[in-house]
Scaffold this motif. Sequence first.
Motif, PDB file in Angstrom:
ATOM      1  N   ASP A   1      -3.520   3.738   1.632  1.00  0.00           N
ATOM      2  CA  ASP A   1      -4.651   3.118   2.348  1.00  0.00           C
ATOM      3  C   ASP A   1      -5.240   4.256   2.985  1.00  0.00           C
ATOM      4  N   ARG A   2      -4.708   5.544   3.048  1.00  0.00           N
ATOM      5  CA  ARG A   2      -4.967   6.987   3.528  1.00  0.00           C
ATOM      6  C   ARG A   2      -5.910   7.550   2.644  1.00  0.00           C
ATOM      7  N   PHE A   3      -6.080   7.061   1.483  1.00  0.00           N
ATOM      8  CA  PHE A   3      -6.710   7.753   0.343  1.00  0.00           C
ATOM      9  C   PHE A   3      -8.042   7.005  -0.089  1.00  0.00           C
ATOM     10  N   GLU A   4      -9.150   7.744  -0.010  1.00  0.00           N
ATOM     11  CA  GLU A   4     -10.453   6.871  -0.528  1.00  0.00           C
ATOM     12  C   GLU A   4     -10.277   6.438  -1.925  1.00  0.00           C
TER      13      GLU A   4
ATOM     14  N   TYR B   1       3.610   7.695  -0.184  1.00  0.00           N
ATOM     15  CA  TYR B   1       2.297   7.952   0.094  1.00  0.00           C
ATOM     16  C   TYR B   1       1.795   6.597   0.541  1.00  0.00           C
ATOM     17  N   ASP B   2       1.005   6.706   1.577  1.00  0.00           N
ATOM     18  CA  ASP B   2       0.260   5.381   2.175  1.00  0.00           C
ATOM     19  C   ASP B   2      -1.156   5.362   1.472  1.00  0.00           C
TER      20      ASP B   2
ATOM     21  N   HIS C   1       0.923  -1.230  -0.053  1.00  0.00           N
ATOM     22  CA  HIS C   1       0.265  -0.027  -0.119  1.00  0.00           C
ATOM     23  C   HIS C   1       0.830   1.371  -0.211  1.00  0.00           C
ATOM     24  N   ARG C   2       2.175   1.029  -0.058  1.00  0.00           N
ATOM     25  CA  ARG C   2       2.903   2.292  -0.164  1.00  0.00           C
ATOM     26  C   ARG C   2       3.447   2.679  -1.535  1.00  0.00           C
TER      27      ARG C   2
END
Length: 95
Positions: A59-62, A56-57, A47-48
Amino acid sequence: MKPIHFDPTILRVDPDRRQRILPVLEAALRAVDPGPAVARALQRAGHRLTIGEVVYDLDRFERVLLLGFGKAAVAMGVAAAELLGDGLKGGALVT
């Protein structure tokens, strides 16, 4: 300073010079090929997503969208889309 322009006629006139110069020219073209250039600049591990030195992670983005403009947009966009895989939710490439 006067710009230097490549004179392709030197490759016709001197076969020995041509044989030495062509690998250099081919390597230069490969180095600036937009698709592989994107693949070198982007790295994904799970997910990185790393772009240059920024991480950027995902998983932090919709949603992750891809936008590209210009004559290299399609080649660059395809390379980015392949890297993002199912993490890419949409986008547009305009040439």
